[in-house]
Design an enzyme around this catalytic site. Structure first.
Site, PDB file in Angstrom:
ATOM      1  N   ASP A   1       0.820  -1.211   0.000  1.00  0.00           N
ATOM      2  CA  ASP A   1       0.000   0.000   0.000  1.00  0.00           C
ATOM      3  C   ASP A   1       0.861   1.272   0.000  1.00  0.00           C
ATOM      4  O   ASP A   1       2.023   1.260   0.402  1.00  0.00           O
ATOM      5  CB  ASP A   1      -0.903  -0.022   1.240  1.00  0.00           C
ATOM      6  CG  ASP A   1      -2.174   0.783   1.064  1.00  0.00           C
ATOM      7  OD1 ASP A   1      -2.273   1.571   0.109  1.00  0.00           O
ATOM      8  OD2 ASP A   1      -3.092   0.601   1.897  1.00  0.00           O
TER       9      ASP A   1
ATOM     10  N   TRP B   1      -9.000 -12.053   3.157  1.00  0.00           N
ATOM     11  CA  TRP B   1      -8.972 -12.323   4.599  1.00  0.00           C
ATOM     12  C   TRP B   1      -9.730 -13.594   4.985  1.00  0.00           C
ATOM     13  O   TRP B   1     -10.002 -13.807   6.174  1.00  0.00           O
ATOM     14  CB  TRP B   1      -9.507 -11.136   5.405  1.00  0.00           C
ATOM     15  CG  TRP B   1      -9.019  -9.800   4.972  1.00  0.00           C
ATOM     16  CD1 TRP B   1      -7.791  -9.482   4.470  1.00  0.00           C
ATOM     17  CD2 TRP B   1      -9.758  -8.567   4.998  1.00  0.00           C
ATOM     18  NE1 TRP B   1      -7.702  -8.147   4.182  1.00  0.00           N
ATOM     19  CE2 TRP B   1      -8.907  -7.550   4.489  1.00  0.00           C
ATOM     20  CE3 TRP B   1     -11.045  -8.229   5.393  1.00  0.00           C
ATOM     21  CZ2 TRP B   1      -9.307  -6.225   4.370  1.00  0.00           C
ATOM     22  CZ3 TRP B   1     -11.451  -6.906   5.281  1.00  0.00           C
ATOM     23  CH2 TRP B   1     -10.588  -5.921   4.770  1.00  0.00           C
TER      24      TRP B   1
ATOM     25  N   ASP C   1      -6.376  -6.394  -2.204  1.00  0.00           N
ATOM     26  CA  ASP C   1      -6.898  -6.371  -0.838  1.00  0.00           C
ATOM     27  C   ASP C   1      -8.424  -6.247  -0.831  1.00  0.00           C
ATOM     28  O   ASP C   1      -9.070  -6.260  -1.881  1.00  0.00           O
ATOM     29  CB  ASP C   1      -6.226  -5.231  -0.060  1.00  0.00           C
ATOM     30  CG  ASP C   1      -5.918  -5.594   1.384  1.00  0.00           C
ATOM     31  OD1 ASP C   1      -6.640  -6.417   1.960  1.00  0.00           O
ATOM     32  OD2 ASP C   1      -4.947  -5.040   1.942  1.00  0.00           O
TER      33      ASP C   1
ATOM     34  N   CYS D   1      -6.436   0.045   1.929  1.00  0.00           N
ATOM     35  CA  CYS D   1      -6.655  -0.052   3.372  1.00  0.00           C
ATOM     36  C   CYS D   1      -6.079   1.140   4.129  1.00  0.00           C
ATOM     37  O   CYS D   1      -6.642   1.565   5.135  1.00  0.00           O
ATOM     38  CB  CYS D   1      -6.068  -1.363   3.898  1.00  0.00           C
ATOM     39  SG  CYS D   1      -6.961  -2.828   3.282  1.00  0.00           S
TER      40      CYS D   1
ATOM     41  N   ASP E   1      -4.842 -10.232   8.918  1.00  0.00           N
ATOM     42  CA  ASP E   1      -3.419  -9.907   8.853  1.00  0.00           C
ATOM     43  C   ASP E   1      -2.630 -10.559   9.982  1.00  0.00           C
ATOM     44  O   ASP E   1      -3.096 -10.653  11.123  1.00  0.00           O
ATOM     45  CB  ASP E   1      -3.214  -8.395   8.941  1.00  0.00           C
ATOM     46  CG  ASP E   1      -3.673  -7.677   7.687  1.00  0.00           C
ATOM     47  OD1 ASP E   1      -4.104  -8.358   6.738  1.00  0.00           O
ATOM     48  OD2 ASP E   1      -3.614  -6.435   7.662  1.00  0.00           O
TER      49      ASP E   1
END
Length: 654
Positions: free
Chosen positions: A83, A195, A161, A132, A217
């Site tokens: 990111d 996720w 993501d 994010c 994470d």
């Protein structure tokens, strides 16, 4: 899983068609892309160490370091930018604009530089409106232009993501990007970072991806790593060439765990065919970190062409056995010690699905080869692992597998004597002879008797044992550490072994009522940040908690934890009760947890799964005769991202 199932997995691996790993003579663009994920990808990602503090100099220097350090030769090839690499808004053409200050040369020039090193470049965005960190645009509804932009720049890997996703269906969002990548014709690894919320192992491959995150994470701490490991159990059947389960990136070398814990992390991720994406500062890693990441014997487990994911075959509580069949007919095993003290662990060739009477055994941490008649044994340190590869064949010119063990207990009451137990075991087919065993007293202690011994022989399948007592003289410090060593003769020359033991010095709590926020912790483990004294868990740094609040009620004292969590306190047998009010803290509006109180390893009290908004529960637990008290918090089954747990007004009466 039973040995028969392991054997079946091995048979499947050896008889599976090779079409996945061997593309057609004139592959279509997407078939070429799929071949890019034929093995779990290896490389580096910027996020775990650097977060948003990235620039093109860091990426170039990291590429240089991957080559100069030897990581490239070990198989690491992707240099992945996470990111925060782009401007906040798209340009006039609706395309990503690299951050003008930190990436002034642009991503194309960076990709060219990385390719010039014989490496590949990866990049990041999110299947949402923003990423994010909310510093740059996401790819939602811009899939075609973004995929083509990445292809034009020469990108080889996309991490996609799940933030700011507008609540739109995951399969739809991720398949749209997969189709967009396919249309570019460029071979590109496509990594879903969803996720595990919608079981991507069931549909990730059909969306065009080669790997999919199975959990939230990872953090650079033991509870986070082991919590993610636990969530991989049962997913092994969904992983194989062209499509891999992804338990998240490596934290090896980032400082939040010990080297023993990092070795376990790396070995288990390799055994599970996880993508091996280093997350540390490659430019300045210490030798211990380098040795872990560059261990080619362990990397070989991850990169085995059959791609059969390793899995848990036995769980004995604090100790676990994980195994993996290999394409050459061998098997790998990790003896994993989650406990708080070193212990001797065993497995067997039969448990790994291997048959026969003679076995070649390689220790993948030391590289040493030995021969065994079937038993696999090792003294494994706390939070450590022993890793073996076992072949069903007699080892040429190898000494018998021999283990020196030293057991002194988990803790040491202040000012009291203790006894250590020594043992020397021969699991080979030939004798061990003329063994000289020696143990020395820790500083401040003396041996009650001799600390050395001569052992004429230890025959195959036999164990020599001896106890050694230590008396306090003038002990100091908060730990006891002791070690033993042995030298012995075999038909293949002299061999030497060492073994270590030790633990904290403990003192009973005083008479009266002791708030847990004031009690000394023997052990404190927490899923996110430290266990906080007197406040909620807060965020990741010590002291950043808030007043403990459960369902609107504020409590003046207690412990703030985050699942999974363990707090261990030594009582010494003289306390009568533990009390606390427990529940989810109001810091988050979601989460689910259970609370457990253990005494000397036995469950004394527990709650049902508690969710946000549920009334607090009061625990009053008798503790008569309990030496060690454990306060345990576990995830309620929906992931632990917001599982902030309060032991409000927790106290022990002695």
């Amino acid at each position: 899983m039973a040995a028969s199932a392991l054997a079946a997995g091995l048979t499947t691996a050896l008889t599976a068609p090779a079409a996945v790993a061997t593309p057609a003579a004139t592959p279509a663009p997407f078939a070429t892309q799929q071949a890019a994920g034929a093995l779990p990808p290896m490389g580096w990602n910027s996020w775990n160490k650097f977060g948003c503090n990235i620039n093109e100099e860091l990426i170039r220097e990291t590429a240089d370091a991957i080559v100069s350090s030897g990581l490239k030769d070990a198989g690491y090839q992707y240099v992945n930018i996470d990111d925060c690499w782009a401007e906040h808004d798209r340009n006039a053409e609706g395309k990503f604009e690299p951050n003008h200050e930190r990436f002034p040369g642009g991503i194309k020039a960076l990709a060219d530089y990385v390719h010039g090193k014989g490496l590949k470049l990866g990049i990041y965005t999110s299947a949402g409106t923003m990423t994010c960190a909310q510093t740059m645009p996401g790819g939602l509804d811009h899939e075609d232009v973004d995929a083509q932009t990445f292809a034009d720049w020469g990108v080889d890997y996309l991490k996609y993501d799940n933030c700011n996703n507008e609540g739109r269906p995951a399969i739809e969002r991720y398949t749209k990007m997969g189709d967009a990548i396919k249309k570019t014709g460029r071979p590109m690894v496509y990594a879903l970072c969803e996720w595990g919320e919608n079981q991507p192992w069931l549909w990730g491959k059909s969306s065009g991806a080669q790997l999919w995150r199975t959990t939230g994470d990872i953090s650079d701490n033991w509870p986070s790593m082991t919590g993610i490991l636990d969530q991989q159990v049962g997913l092994e059947k969904y992983s194989g060439p062209g499509g891999w389960n992804d338990p998240d990136m490596l934290e090896v070398g980032n400082g939040g765990m010990t080297d023993a814990e990092y070795r376990s992390h790396f070995a288990l991720w390799s055994l599970m065919n996880a993508p091996l994406l280093a997350g540390n500062d490659i430019r300045s890693m210490p030798e211990a970190t380098k040795k872990i990441l560059e261990n080619k014997d362990i990397v070989a487990l991850d990169q085995d062409f059959a791609g059969v994911q390793g899995h848990k075959v036995r769980d004995d509580g604090d100790t676990e056995v994980w195994a993996k069949p290999m394409s050459d007919g061998s098997a790998a095993v990790v003896l994993f010690n989650r406990g708080l003290t070193g212990t001797t662990m065993t497995s067997s060739a039969a448990e790994l699905g291997l048959s026969g009477k003679d076995f070649r055994v390689r220790d993948l941490w030391t590289g040493a080869d030995t021969e065994s008649t079937g038993t696999l044994r090792a003294t494994v340190p706390s939070h450590g692992s022993a890793v073996f590869r076992v072949w069903p064949t007699k080892a040429p010119s190898a000494a018998p597998a021999t283990t020196l063990s030293l057991d002194a207990g988990q803790y040491f009451p202040a000012g009291k004597p203790f006894t250590a137990k020594l043992s020397l075991t021969n699991d080979g087919s030939t004798p061990v002879a003329a063994a000289q065993v020696k143990v020395t007293a820790p500083a401040g202690w003396r041996l009650d008797g001799r600390g050395d011994a001569f052992v004429p022989a230890v025959l195959p399948g036999k164990t020599w044992r001896q106890s050694v007592k230590f008396e306090p003289v003038n002990p100091s410090g908060d730990k006891v550490s002791l070690s033993a060593n042995v030298s012995y003769f075999t038909a293949w020359g002299t061999r030497k072994l060492t073994a270590d033991a030790g633990g904290p010095v403990v003192t009973p709590l005083p008479s009266g009522v002791t708030p847990m926020s004031k009690a000394p912790f023997v052990v404190s483990e927490n899923g996110w940040g430290p266990v906080e004294r007197g406040t909620s868990n807060g965020e990741n740094q010590a002291g950043d908690g808030n007043p403990i609040t459960i369902n609107g009620q504020v409590y003046p004292d207690g412990l703030g934890a985050h699942a999974p969590s363990l707090v261990r306190v030594y009582l010494g047998g003289g306390c009568t009760s533990f009390s606390s009010v427990v529940g989810l803290d109001d810091e988050f509006a979601t989460g689910s947890i259970t609370f457990e109180v253990h005494g000397d390893g036995k469950t004394l009290a527990s709650t049902d799964v508690l969710r946000h908004g549920a009334p607090a529960q009061t625990l009053n637990v008798p503790l008569k005769g309990v030496q060690v008290l454990d306060l345990v918090v576990t995830d309620g089954g929906d992931g632990n991202n917001t599982d902030h747990a309060d032991w409000a007004n927790a106290a022990v009466t002695c």
